[in-house]
Design a protein around this motif. Structure first.
Motif, mmCIF file in Angstrom:
data_model
loop_
_atom_site.group_PDB
_atom_site.id
_atom_site.type_symbol
_atom_site.label_atom_id
_atom_site.label_comp_id
_atom_site.label_asym_id
_atom_site.label_seq_id
_atom_site.Cartn_x
_atom_site.Cartn_y
_atom_site.Cartn_z
ATOM 1 N N THR A 253 0.832 -1.208 0.000
ATOM 2 C CA THR A 253 0.000 0.000 0.000
ATOM 3 C C THR A 253 0.865 1.256 0.000
ATOM 4 O OG1 THR A 253 -0.130 -0.015 2.421
ATOM 5 C CG2 THR A 253 -1.890 -1.151 1.233
ATOM 6 N N THR A 254 2.084 1.153 0.502
ATOM 7 C CA THR A 254 2.964 2.329 0.595
ATOM 8 C C THR A 254 3.879 2.417 -0.617
ATOM 9 O OG1 THR A 254 4.732 1.083 1.682
ATOM 10 C CG2 THR A 254 3.053 2.028 3.116
ATOM 11 N N THR A 255 4.392 3.627 -0.856
ATOM 12 C CA THR A 255 5.321 3.840 -1.969
ATOM 13 C C THR A 255 6.570 2.961 -1.808
ATOM 14 O OG1 THR A 255 4.498 6.084 -2.093
ATOM 15 C CG2 THR A 255 6.547 5.652 -3.222
ATOM 16 N N THR A 256 7.059 2.839 -0.562
ATOM 17 C CA THR A 256 8.247 2.017 -0.311
ATOM 18 C C THR A 256 7.976 0.544 -0.633
ATOM 19 O OG1 THR A 256 8.813 3.514 1.483
ATOM 20 C CG2 THR A 256 9.942 1.391 1.471
ATOM 21 N N GLY A 257 6.858 0.032 -0.142
ATOM 22 C CA GLY A 257 6.500 -1.369 -0.393
ATOM 23 C C GLY A 257 6.317 -1.640 -1.880
ATOM 24 N N ILE A 258 5.661 -0.718 -2.563
ATOM 25 C CA ILE A 258 5.406 -0.877 -4.004
ATOM 26 C C ILE A 258 6.735 -0.881 -4.771
ATOM 27 C CG2 ILE A 258 4.389 0.256 -6.037
ATOM 28 C CD1 ILE A 258 2.160 1.302 -4.021
ATOM 29 N N GLN A 259 7.654 0.013 -4.381
ATOM 30 C CA GLN A 259 8.943 0.097 -5.082
ATOM 31 C C GLN A 259 9.752 -1.195 -4.901
ATOM 32 O OE1 GLN A 259 9.503 2.731 -7.112
ATOM 33 N NE2 GLN A 259 11.147 1.421 -7.905
ATOM 34 N N THR A 260 9.733 -1.738 -3.667
ATOM 35 C CA THR A 260 10.453 -2.996 -3.407
ATOM 36 C C THR A 260 9.900 -4.106 -4.308
ATOM 37 O OG1 THR A 260 10.662 -2.293 -1.109
ATOM 38 C CG2 THR A 260 11.127 -4.603 -1.567
ATOM 39 N N ALA A 261 8.578 -4.121 -4.458
ATOM 40 C CA ALA A 261 7.934 -5.147 -5.298
ATOM 41 C C ALA A 261 8.324 -4.963 -6.761
ATOM 42 C CB ALA A 261 6.419 -5.073 -5.127
ATOM 43 N N ASP A 273 -2.260 1.416 -2.943
ATOM 44 C CA ASP A 273 -2.872 2.694 -2.546
ATOM 45 C C ASP A 273 -2.057 3.929 -2.949
ATOM 46 O OD1 ASP A 273 -4.163 0.634 -1.214
ATOM 47 O OD2 ASP A 273 -4.616 1.846 0.568
ATOM 48 N N ASP A 274 -0.766 3.955 -2.553
ATOM 49 C CA ASP A 274 0.022 5.178 -2.737
ATOM 50 C C ASP A 274 0.935 5.118 -3.963
ATOM 51 O OD1 ASP A 274 -1.162 6.265 -0.531
ATOM 52 O OD2 ASP A 274 0.419 5.644 0.871
ATOM 53 N N VAL A 275 0.532 4.356 -4.960
ATOM 54 C CA VAL A 275 1.378 4.200 -6.152
ATOM 55 C C VAL A 275 1.582 5.557 -6.847
ATOM 56 C CG1 VAL A 275 -0.521 3.628 -7.776
ATOM 57 C CG2 VAL A 275 1.772 2.687 -8.167
ATOM 58 N N THR A 276 2.826 5.829 -7.247
ATOM 59 C CA THR A 276 3.134 7.102 -7.915
ATOM 60 C C THR A 276 3.074 6.920 -9.428
ATOM 61 O OG1 THR A 276 5.499 6.631 -8.106
ATOM 62 C CG2 THR A 276 4.769 7.683 -6.055
ATOM 63 N N ASP A 277 3.076 8.040 -10.147
ATOM 64 C CA ASP A 277 3.069 7.979 -11.614
ATOM 65 C C ASP A 277 4.302 7.239 -12.138
ATOM 66 O OD1 ASP A 277 0.725 9.328 -11.613
ATOM 67 O OD2 ASP A 277 1.507 11.193 -12.463
ATOM 68 N N GLU A 278 5.447 7.542 -11.512
ATOM 69 C CA GLU A 278 6.698 6.906 -11.911
ATOM 70 C C GLU A 278 6.592 5.383 -11.749
ATOM 71 O OE1 GLU A 278 10.141 6.909 -13.683
ATOM 72 O OE2 GLU A 278 9.016 8.759 -13.332
ATOM 73 N N GLN A 279 5.988 4.971 -10.648
ATOM 74 C CA GLN A 279 5.828 3.534 -10.386
ATOM 75 C C GLN A 279 4.857 2.894 -11.374
ATOM 76 O OE1 GLN A 279 4.870 3.758 -6.155
ATOM 77 N NE2 GLN A 279 6.961 3.144 -5.628
ATOM 78 N N LEU A 280 3.800 3.612 -11.717
ATOM 79 C CA LEU A 280 2.853 3.065 -12.703
ATOM 80 C C LEU A 280 3.561 2.879 -14.048
ATOM 81 C CD1 LEU A 280 -0.364 5.108 -11.794
ATOM 82 C CD2 LEU A 280 -0.078 2.637 -11.569
ATOM 83 N N GLY A 330 -9.401 7.300 -4.898
ATOM 84 C CA GLY A 330 -9.745 6.069 -5.622
ATOM 85 C C GLY A 330 -9.939 6.302 -7.116
ATOM 86 N N PRO A 331 -10.900 7.177 -7.505
ATOM 87 C CA PRO A 331 -11.133 7.413 -8.938
ATOM 88 C C PRO A 331 -9.901 8.000 -9.623
ATOM 89 C CG PRO A 331 -12.964 8.250 -7.628
ATOM 90 C CD PRO A 331 -11.887 7.868 -6.652
ATOM 91 N N ALA A 332 -9.167 8.857 -8.932
ATOM 92 C CA ALA A 332 -7.972 9.462 -9.543
ATOM 93 C C ALA A 332 -6.927 8.381 -9.805
ATOM 94 C CB ALA A 332 -7.404 10.535 -8.614
ATOM 95 N N ARG A 333 -6.774 7.441 -8.864
ATOM 96 C CA ARG A 333 -5.803 6.354 -9.036
ATOM 97 C C ARG A 333 -6.190 5.497 -10.248
ATOM 98 N NH1 ARG A 333 -6.886 3.227 -4.832
ATOM 99 N NH2 ARG A 333 -6.082 4.732 -3.370
#
Ligand SMILES: [Zn+2]
Length: 443
Positions: A253-261, A273-280, A330-333
Motif C-alpha cells: 500500500t505504501t510507496t516504499t512497499g510498491i517500489q520494493t515489489a 494505494d500510494d502508487v506514484t506515476d513513476e511507479q505506474l 480512488g477514482p484518480a488512481r
C-alpha cells in the motif's frame, strides 16, 4: 424455486465426476440469447456452446453447433439469458469471516480450530460458486494449509466450490500483519497465519515451506505498519518462487512497499494505494499487474458496518476520514492506472461475515463499486474474467467462453453492459460443464 436445482447441483458436485455423469463424455449444448465476447467487448447473438468432458468444444451459430453435437447431448435453453464467462475473484479470503462490528481479524482466527475453519471454508466456497465465482485465488488467512486442502477437497468432488489457487501462509516482515494480540500468545497465532521473513535465507526457506504445504503461488506482505520486507528478501522470494515456476503477488500500500515489489519484478501488486506515476510507468514497462481491491468504494464499508452496529465516535471519525480520502483518491488512481496502460484485474478482498448476504453475494458488491470508481462495465467484466485469468496465469483455461477452455459459464437475465449490478443477480452457474445453478430451469 432454485433450491431443487441447487440441491441437484450440490449432490452432483459432491459426487465424483464419473459417478455424477453416467456417461462422462455426454455432451451439453447451451443455447444463448446473447453471449459476451470479452475480447471484443461485444455481444454475439444466436449462438450456442457445445460442451464435452468439462470443456468448451465449440462456439458458433445454434444451427452449426447443433449439427455437430452428439444426438444424446443435453440441451439447456438459455435463450432468455446473457451468457458470460465464469467470474474470477483473484483476491479472496475464503477461510475467514470476521464480524464487521470491529472484531480484529486475528482474534477471530485465534478463536477457531483448524477443523472448524476448514468447514467455514467449505461453506464460503459453496456460497462463492453459487454467486457465479468459478475461480478464486485465495491470498492468505487460511491457516497453514487450509486453502490448499479446500482446493483439493473441491477438486476431488468432496465439496462444491470454485477452482482455487492457494497461497498457504503469507510471507511477512517479522511480527506479521494486523497484530494486536496478547504478547503471551501472539507467537502461536502468528505462526498459524504467517511465515516471518527476517533475511534473504529465511525468505527462500519460507517460499519452499509454502510450496511444501501445497501453495500454487506466493503471497507477500511488503509493508505492515511501518515494517517492510527488504529489497534483498523480496528478490530472494521472487527468485525462489520463479525457480519453482510459480508467481508472486505482493500486498503493498505504501510507496516504499510498491517500489520494493517493482524492483524485484514480482508478478502482481495488490491494493497499490500510494502508487506514484513513476511507479505506474515502471509497472507498465515490466508488465506487472495491479490487482485493484475497491469493493468498499462509494460508502459500502459504512453500509456494512451500519447494518449491525453503532460505531464509537472515534471509529465513526476514522470511517469518515477513510471515505473522504477514498472518494478523492480512488477514482484518480484508477484514471492514472488507465493513463499509464498498466495491466489490471480486480479482486474483492472480502473477509467479512456480511450481514444478510452469503459470501458470494458480499463478494459481488465489488462490481457496483468498481463502476462507481469510474470503470466501464466491460472493463469491470474483463478485470474479473480475462484479465484476472492472465494475472493468475490461467489464461489458457478460464476467463473467456472459447473452445479449449473449461466450461465455466454464468448467465444473467439482464444486460450487465447496461447495468453492472446484474452480476449481483447471477441466475445460472456452470463449472467444469456441470450445472451448479439454473434458476430458469427451476421455474
Ligand atoms: Zn486481502
Amino acid at each position: 424455486m432454485l433450491r431443487r436445482c441447487l440441491v441437484l447441483g450440490l449432490l452432483c458436485l459432491s459426487t465424483p465426476l464419473a459417478v455424477c455423469q453416467t456417461n462422462p463424455s455426454k455432451a451439453t449444448v447451451l443455447k444463448a440469447g446473447r453471449l459476451l465476447d470479452v475480447r471484443t467487448g461485444g455481444y454475439l447473438f444466436g449462438q450456442a456452446v457445445l460442451i464435452e468432458e468439462g470443456k468448451i468444444k465449440e462456439l458458433g451459430s445454434t444451427t452449426q453447433v447443433q449439427a455437430h453435437a452428439p444426438r444424446d447431448a443435453t440441451v439447456i435453453d438459455l435463450r432468455e439469458a446473457t451468457l458470460l464467462p465464469g467470474l474470477i475473484d483473484p483476491h479472496a479470503h475464503l477461510l475467514v469471516a470476521v464480524k464487521p462490528e470491529g472484531q480484529p481479524l486475528l482474534s477471530a482466527v485465534a478463536g477457531m480450530s483448524a477443523t472448524r475453519r476448514a468447514l467455514l471454508g467449505a461453506r464460503l466456497a459453496r456460497e462463492d460458486l453459487e454467486a457465479g465465482f468459478t475461480t478464486a485465488r485465495i491470498v492468505g488467512h487460511s491457516g497453514i494449509d487450509g486453502d490448499a486442502a479446500l482446493r483439493d477437497a473441491i477438486n476431488d468432488g468432496w465439496v462444491p466450490g470454485p477452482r482455487i489457487l492457494a497461497s498457504c501462509r503469507k510471507l511477512t516482515p517479522p511480527g506479521g500483519q494486523a497484530l494486536s494480540l496478547n504478547p503471551a500468545v501472539a507467537q502461536q497465532v502468528l505462526e498459524q497465519e504467517f511465515l516471518e521473513v527476517g533475511s534473504a535465507n529465511e525468505a527462500r526457506k519460507a517460499v519452499r515451506q509454502d510450496i511444501y504445504y501445497g501453495a500454487d503461488f506466493i503471497k507477500v506482505v511488503a509493508d505492515a505498519d511501518g515494517r517492510f520486507i527488504t529489497p534483498d528478501e523480496m528478490k530472494a522470494i521472487v527468485e525462489e518462487a520463479h525457480r519453482s515456476n510459480i508467481k508472486v503477488t505482493v500486498h503493498a500500500t505504501t510507496t516504499t512497499g510498491i517500489q520494493t515489489a517493482i524492483d524485484a519484478r514480482v508478478d502482481s501488486i495488490e491494493h497499490g494505494d500510494d502508487v506514484t506515476d513513476e511507479q505506474l510507468k515502471s509497472m507498465h514497462e515490466a508488465g506487472i499487474f495491479l490487482d485493484v481491491t475497491e469493493a468498499f468504494f462509494g460508502g459500502r464499508l459504512r453500509a456494512l458496518s451500519g447494518k449491525s452496529t453503532v460505531l464509537s465516535p472515534e471509529d465513526e471519525q476514522l470511517l469518515d476520514g477513510y471515505e473522504k480520502e477514498e472518494a478523492q483518491k480512488g477514482p484518480a488512481r484508477l484514471q492514472r492506472i488507465l493513463r499509464f496502460g498498466v495491466k489490471y484485474a480486480a479482486g474483492s478482498d472480502m473477509w467479512f461475515d456480511y450481514p444478510g448476504k452469503t459470501r458470494g453475494q458480499a463478494t459481488a458488491i465489488m462490481f457496483g463499486a468498481l463502476h462507481d470508481l469510474g470503470m466501464q462495465p466491460i472493463d469491470v467484466l474483463r478485470a474479473t474474467t480475462s484479465a484476472a485469468a492472465e494475472m493468475i496465469g490461467w489464461q489458457d483455461r478460464v476467463g473467456a467462453i472459447e473452445p479449449g477452455k473449461f466450461a465455466d459459464i454464468i448467465a444473467t437475465s439482464g444486460d450487465p453492459l447496461q447495468d453492472i449490478t446484474e452480476l449481483e443477480r447471477v441466475r445460472f452457474v456452470m463449472k467444469n460443464g456441470i450445472v451448479v445453478r439454473n434458476d430458469w430451469h427451476a421455474k
